[in-house]
Structures are given as structure tokens and as C-alpha cells.
Design a protein around this motif. Structure first.
Motif, short mmCIF file in Angstrom:
data_model
loop_
_atom_site.label_atom_id
_atom_site.label_comp_id
_atom_site.label_asym_id
_atom_site.label_seq_id
_atom_site.Cartn_x
_atom_site.Cartn_y
_atom_site.Cartn_z
N ALA A 150 -49.60 -3.17 23.13
CA ALA A 150 -48.99 -3.96 22.05
C ALA A 150 -49.15 -3.32 20.68
CB ALA A 150 -49.61 -5.37 22.05
N ALA A 151 -50.20 -2.52 20.50
CA ALA A 151 -50.46 -1.91 19.20
C ALA A 151 -49.96 -0.47 19.12
CB ALA A 151 -51.95 -1.96 18.88
N THR A 152 -49.09 -0.09 20.03
CA THR A 152 -48.57 1.29 20.02
C THR A 152 -47.93 1.64 18.69
OG1 THR A 152 -48.24 1.41 22.42
CG2 THR A 152 -46.86 2.83 21.06
N PHE A 153 -47.17 0.72 18.10
CA PHE A 153 -46.51 1.02 16.83
C PHE A 153 -47.53 1.25 15.71
CE2 PHE A 153 -42.67 -1.16 18.69
CZ PHE A 153 -41.93 0.00 18.80
N ALA A 154 -48.66 0.54 15.77
CA ALA A 154 -49.71 0.77 14.77
C ALA A 154 -50.26 2.18 14.91
CB ALA A 154 -50.82 -0.26 14.93
N ASP A 155 -50.49 2.62 16.16
CA ASP A 155 -50.98 3.98 16.39
C ASP A 155 -49.94 5.01 15.95
OD1 ASP A 155 -53.37 3.10 17.38
OD2 ASP A 155 -52.82 3.33 19.49
N LEU A 156 -48.68 4.73 16.18
CA LEU A 156 -47.63 5.67 15.79
C LEU A 156 -47.55 5.82 14.27
CD1 LEU A 156 -44.79 4.79 18.32
CD2 LEU A 156 -46.05 6.94 18.19
N ASN A 157 -47.82 4.74 13.53
CA ASN A 157 -47.84 4.84 12.07
C ASN A 157 -48.95 5.77 11.62
OD1 ASN A 157 -46.12 2.75 10.21
ND2 ASN A 157 -46.27 2.02 12.30
N VAL A 158 -50.12 5.65 12.23
CA VAL A 158 -51.24 6.53 11.88
C VAL A 158 -50.90 7.97 12.23
CG1 VAL A 158 -53.67 7.04 12.29
CG2 VAL A 158 -52.90 4.66 12.20
N LEU A 159 -50.33 8.16 13.40
CA LEU A 159 -49.96 9.51 13.83
C LEU A 159 -48.91 10.11 12.90
CD1 LEU A 159 -50.08 11.83 15.83
CD2 LEU A 159 -48.53 10.56 17.33
N ALA A 160 -47.92 9.33 12.50
CA ALA A 160 -46.88 9.84 11.60
C ALA A 160 -47.46 10.30 10.28
CB ALA A 160 -45.81 8.77 11.38
N LEU A 161 -48.34 9.48 9.70
CA LEU A 161 -48.92 9.87 8.41
C LEU A 161 -49.78 11.13 8.56
CD1 LEU A 161 -50.20 7.91 5.47
CD2 LEU A 161 -51.81 9.46 6.57
N ALA A 162 -50.56 11.19 9.65
CA ALA A 162 -51.41 12.36 9.85
C ALA A 162 -50.57 13.63 9.99
CB ALA A 162 -52.29 12.15 11.08
N LEU A 163 -49.47 13.55 10.72
CA LEU A 163 -48.60 14.71 10.87
C LEU A 163 -47.97 15.11 9.55
CD1 LEU A 163 -46.91 13.77 14.26
CD2 LEU A 163 -48.40 15.76 13.87
N VAL A 164 -47.58 14.13 8.75
CA VAL A 164 -47.05 14.41 7.42
C VAL A 164 -48.11 15.11 6.56
CG1 VAL A 164 -46.35 13.32 5.25
CG2 VAL A 164 -45.29 12.62 7.40
N ALA A 165 -49.34 14.56 6.60
CA ALA A 165 -50.43 15.13 5.81
C ALA A 165 -50.75 16.54 6.25
CB ALA A 165 -51.67 14.25 5.91
N ALA A 166 -50.60 16.80 7.56
CA ALA A 166 -50.87 18.13 8.10
C ALA A 166 -49.69 19.08 7.91
CB ALA A 166 -51.22 18.03 9.58
N GLN A 167 -48.62 18.57 7.30
CA GLN A 167 -47.40 19.36 7.04
C GLN A 167 -46.75 19.83 8.33
OE1 GLN A 167 -49.06 22.27 4.26
NE2 GLN A 167 -48.47 20.99 2.54
N ARG A 168 -46.84 18.99 9.37
CA ARG A 168 -46.18 19.27 10.65
C ARG A 168 -44.94 18.37 10.73
NH1 ARG A 168 -51.27 19.46 14.82
NH2 ARG A 168 -49.57 19.49 16.35
N THR A 169 -43.99 18.64 9.86
CA THR A 169 -42.86 17.73 9.69
C THR A 169 -41.95 17.68 10.92
OG1 THR A 169 -41.67 19.51 8.56
CG2 THR A 169 -42.82 17.90 7.18
N GLY A 170 -41.81 18.78 11.63
CA GLY A 170 -40.97 18.77 12.82
C GLY A 170 -41.48 17.78 13.85
N GLU A 171 -42.78 17.78 14.09
CA GLU A 171 -43.37 16.84 15.04
C GLU A 171 -43.37 15.43 14.47
OE1 GLU A 171 -46.69 19.71 17.06
OE2 GLU A 171 -46.59 19.52 14.88
N ALA A 172 -43.54 15.32 13.15
CA ALA A 172 -43.52 13.99 12.53
C ALA A 172 -42.17 13.32 12.70
CB ALA A 172 -43.86 14.12 11.04
N SER A 173 -41.10 14.09 12.69
CA SER A 173 -39.77 13.49 12.81
C SER A 173 -39.60 12.78 14.15
CB SER A 173 -38.69 14.56 12.64
OG SER A 173 -38.75 15.52 13.69
N ASP A 174 -40.17 13.35 15.22
CA ASP A 174 -40.10 12.70 16.53
C ASP A 174 -40.87 11.39 16.53
OD1 ASP A 174 -38.62 14.84 17.46
OD2 ASP A 174 -40.38 15.89 18.26
#
Length: 207
Positions: A150-174
Motif C-alpha cells: 500500500a505504501a509503494t507510492f511513498a517509497d517511489l517518492n523517496v526513490l525519485a528524489l534520491a535519484l534526482v539528488a544523485a543526478q541520475r535523471t534517466g533512471e528518475a524519469s522511469d
């Protein structure tokens, strides 16, 4: 507003009325954490939760905060807690993002400190601990065989920000695409208004 003791008393009554329900014990755990009680008291409540729900998500997040060096623990205690949980959790456990949550909390704290700490914050994603937590979470969400919770979307938000912060924009887009527009206040509020921060970073990643 009820006092902490009144909340604890109410939770104990609820626990007596519903002995199989972990919820009163999770609230007790949160109150003891806020009061910065001793580890003996906190682990007592933690064990009561585990007896009822071995992989309770909120309880794990409470313990993650309590054991962090920012609160009543240390970096070693926090990492031991994460590693023990990750070694034992089944595929269906809703706490697969525990390590990344800890790393993101540290990233946010560094941003909040300002100055050199904020400027260097993104470097943690290139260090072994941060890179490992990020890759573990990314691999988990890329695996189509992994059951979602049920909290998958919460985890995806954390993952998206971390990828953005790591400058891994290609993976962040997915990851942004997988989130289907569901935005959680944390961790985006570390970058300002959560909705505006999400929209800005998602446009950059999806560009």
C-alpha cells in the motif's frame, strides 16, 4: 491537547481491549520516541509490536528515527537495525525502502544545515552506503516479480528524489512515470513546496 501520559494511558486501554492489534503499541512507540525515553522502554514497546506484526512499516520507521544519531542512537546502531531487517524481510514486507529512507533523511538534514553541508549533500549518493541504498531500492522497484504494498507510492517518492539528488535523471524519469502523479509531502518539502518541487523535478527528469 492530551498530555503524553494521557495518550499512553489511552493506548494501554486500547491494547487491553484489542490484544492482537499492533496499532496501540505503534502509537506508544512513537510517544516514547518523542519523549526520548531509554532504549529499554522503547525496545519493550517495539517488541510488543513485533509480536503482533513482524513487518509493521510505521513501527520500523519510528525505530529508524529513534536509533539514528540525530535522536537517541548512533550511526552504527541505525545501520545494524537496517541490515538486520533487510537480511530477514520477506519479499512481501512493506519496508524494502528502509535503507534509502535513512539515507534520504541524512540528505535532507544536510540540506537543512545550509552552507558547506548543503553544497556537499549530493556527494553522499556517490559514497558506498548511499549508492548501495539507492541501487537496492531501484533494483527492488524494477523487479516486476516483486509484490507491491500500500505504501509503494511513498517509497517511489523517496526513490525519485534520491535519484534526482544523485543526478541520475534517466533512471528518475522511469520512477516518476511509475508514480502516476501521486505526490507525498516528504521528502519533497525539503526542496520547498512539495507539489511545486515535484513538478519542477519531474519536468526536468522527463524532459
Amino acid at each position: 491537547m492530551p498530555t503524553a501520559q494521557e495518550v499512553l494511558d489511552a493506548c494501554h486501554r486500547a491494547a487491553d481491549d484489542h490484544p492482537a492489534d499492533p496499532t496501540p503499541w505503534v502509537v506508544i512507540l512513537g510517544v516514547l520516541r518523542r519523549l526520548r525515553c531509554s532504549q529499554r522502554e522503547v525496545f519493550w514497546a517495539w517488541n510488543e509490536v513485533l509480536r503482533r506484526d513482524r513487518w509493521h512499516r510505521q513501527a520500523h520507521l519510528q525505530m529508524l528515527g529513534y536509533l539514528s544519531p540525530a535522536e537517541c542512537g548512533s550511526h552504527m546502531e541505525m545501520m545494524d537495525f537496517i541490515e538486520t531487517a533487510q537480511a530477514r524481510m520477506p519479499a512481501t514486507a512493506p519496508i524494502n525502502g528502509l535503507g534509502l529512507t535513512a539515507a534520504t533523511r541524512q540528505y535532507v538534514r544536510n540540506l537543512d544545515m545550509g552552507g558547506p553541508s548543503a553544497l556537499m549533500a549530493k556527494d553522499q549518493w556517490r559514497q558506498p552506503a548511499g549508492a548501495s541504498a539507492l541501487q537496492r531500492s531501484l533494483d527492488w522497484h524494477r523487479d516486476p516479480a516483486r509484490p507491491r504494498h500500500a505504501a509503494t507510492f511513498a517509497d517511489l517518492n523517496v526513490l525519485a528524489l534520491a535519484l534526482v539528488a544523485a543526478q541520475r535523471t534517466g533512471e528518475a524519469s522511469d520512477v516518476f512515470a511509475a508514480r502516476r502523479g501521486v505526490v507525498t509531502p516528504w521528502p519533497w518539502n525539503a526542496l520547498g513546496d512539495p507539489l511545486m518541487a515535484y513538478e519542477r523535478e519531474s519536468r526536468r527528469a522527463l524532459r
